[in-house]
Motif scaffolding. Structure first.
Motif, short mmCIF file in Angstrom:
data_model
loop_
_atom_site.label_atom_id
_atom_site.label_comp_id
_atom_site.label_asym_id
_atom_site.label_seq_id
_atom_site.Cartn_x
_atom_site.Cartn_y
_atom_site.Cartn_z
N ASP A 1 -1.30 -21.22 -13.68
CA ASP A 1 -0.24 -20.62 -12.89
C ASP A 1 -0.81 -19.82 -11.72
O ASP A 1 -1.93 -19.28 -11.80
N LEU A 2 -0.03 -19.75 -10.64
CA LEU A 2 -0.46 -19.03 -9.45
C LEU A 2 0.50 -17.90 -9.14
O LEU A 2 1.72 -18.05 -9.28
N GLU A 3 -0.02 -16.76 -8.71
CA GLU A 3 0.77 -15.63 -8.20
C GLU A 3 0.40 -15.43 -6.74
O GLU A 3 -0.78 -15.49 -6.38
N ILE A 4 1.41 -15.23 -5.91
CA ILE A 4 1.18 -15.13 -4.47
C ILE A 4 1.74 -13.81 -3.95
O ILE A 4 2.88 -13.44 -4.27
N GLY B 1 4.21 -12.93 15.39
CA GLY B 1 3.96 -12.13 16.58
C GLY B 1 3.43 -10.78 16.13
O GLY B 1 2.43 -10.68 15.43
N SER B 2 4.14 -9.70 16.50
CA SER B 2 3.73 -8.36 16.09
C SER B 2 4.56 -7.85 14.90
O SER B 2 4.40 -6.71 14.50
N ARG B 3 5.40 -8.71 14.35
CA ARG B 3 6.32 -8.28 13.30
C ARG B 3 5.77 -8.66 11.93
O ARG B 3 5.41 -9.82 11.69
N PRO B 4 5.73 -7.70 10.99
CA PRO B 4 5.20 -8.01 9.66
C PRO B 4 6.15 -8.90 8.88
O PRO B 4 7.37 -8.82 9.01
N ILE B 5 5.56 -9.78 8.07
CA ILE B 5 6.32 -10.65 7.18
C ILE B 5 5.59 -10.70 5.84
O ILE B 5 4.36 -10.81 5.80
N SER B 6 6.35 -10.55 4.77
CA SER B 6 5.73 -10.57 3.44
C SER B 6 6.16 -11.82 2.69
O SER B 6 7.30 -12.28 2.81
N LEU B 7 5.25 -12.38 1.91
CA LEU B 7 5.50 -13.55 1.09
C LEU B 7 5.02 -13.25 -0.33
O LEU B 7 3.84 -12.96 -0.54
N LYS B 8 5.95 -13.30 -1.27
CA LYS B 8 5.61 -13.10 -2.68
C LYS B 8 6.21 -14.25 -3.47
O LYS B 8 7.29 -14.76 -3.13
#
Length: 211
Positions: free
Chosen positions: A2-5, A12-19
């Protein structure tokens, strides 16, 4: 295995989160990803990333502004399952000028939801000069027909001005010229219906004018 991300990046300059996670990797895997982004601009790059149907709808609405969005992408466990995206977004500092009723709305805010097939637009609020506008609508593709847009706009305290006349379809402009109205629209309700590939239909079921 199993993988956890858990990734933090930038658009650009805007933060983005991926979980997210991947369970039982392989043809029967269960995948789920949660994506959060703030101040994502509805600009040419965003439009270019949309499918043709959604792009046509956004173009018909001339929708712009910034979006705080939460996207979920999930593939249920089992063979032959497809990825299913859903989205909840909050529009801010937006603009809108529906192609067939280009009465420009500024300072637009509201909620956007996508369930994997259909869009809904709720709690939309904005202004046009001194007028206050509220709107809600939907863009539906789940019926199997070409995409259908329904939009209802309620306007209050709108001056009867040339910009309003020019935004109306030809049949209402003719009626306007016949009666030459003046004063203030204390309340109006405008309904717009558009199916991809067909002309839009605009109706004005409610209109109250004061001097």
């Amino acid at each position: 295995k199993d993988l956890e991300i858990d990734i933090l990046g930038y658009v650009g300059s805007r933060p983005i989160s991926l979980k997210g996670f991947v369970r039982n990797p392989g043809p029967e895997a269960w995948l789920k990803f949660e994506i959060d982004v703030e101040d994502l601009p509805l600009d040419e790059a965003f439009y270019a990333a949309c499918n043709d149907s959604l792009k046509a709808t956004l173009n018909s609405m001339n929708l712009g502004g910034l979006v705080d969005g939460h996207v979920t992408i999930e593939r249920a466990p089992g063979p032959g399952q497809k990825m299913r995206p859903t989205l909840t977004g909050w529009l801010k500092n937006g603009t809108m000028a529906f192609e067939s009723f280009p009465y420009r709305v500024n300072e637009l805010s509201g909620r956007l939801d996508f369930d994997g097939q259909d869009w809904s637009f709720t709690e939309l609020q904005g202004v046009h000069r001194d007028a206050n506008l509220n709107a809600e609508g939907s863009y539906v593709t789940s019926t199997g027909l070409p995409g259908e847009l329904n939009l209802t706009v309620t306007t209050e305290n709108a001056a009867i001005a040339e910009s309003l006349r020019q935004s109306m379809p030809p049949n209402l402009q003719e009626l306007w010229e016949e009666f030459s109205p003046s004063g203030t629209i204390s309340r109006s309700v405008t309904k717009a219906y558009w199916r991809k590939g067909q002309p839009a239909r605009i109706t004005l079921p409610e209109l109250t004018v004061t001097n």
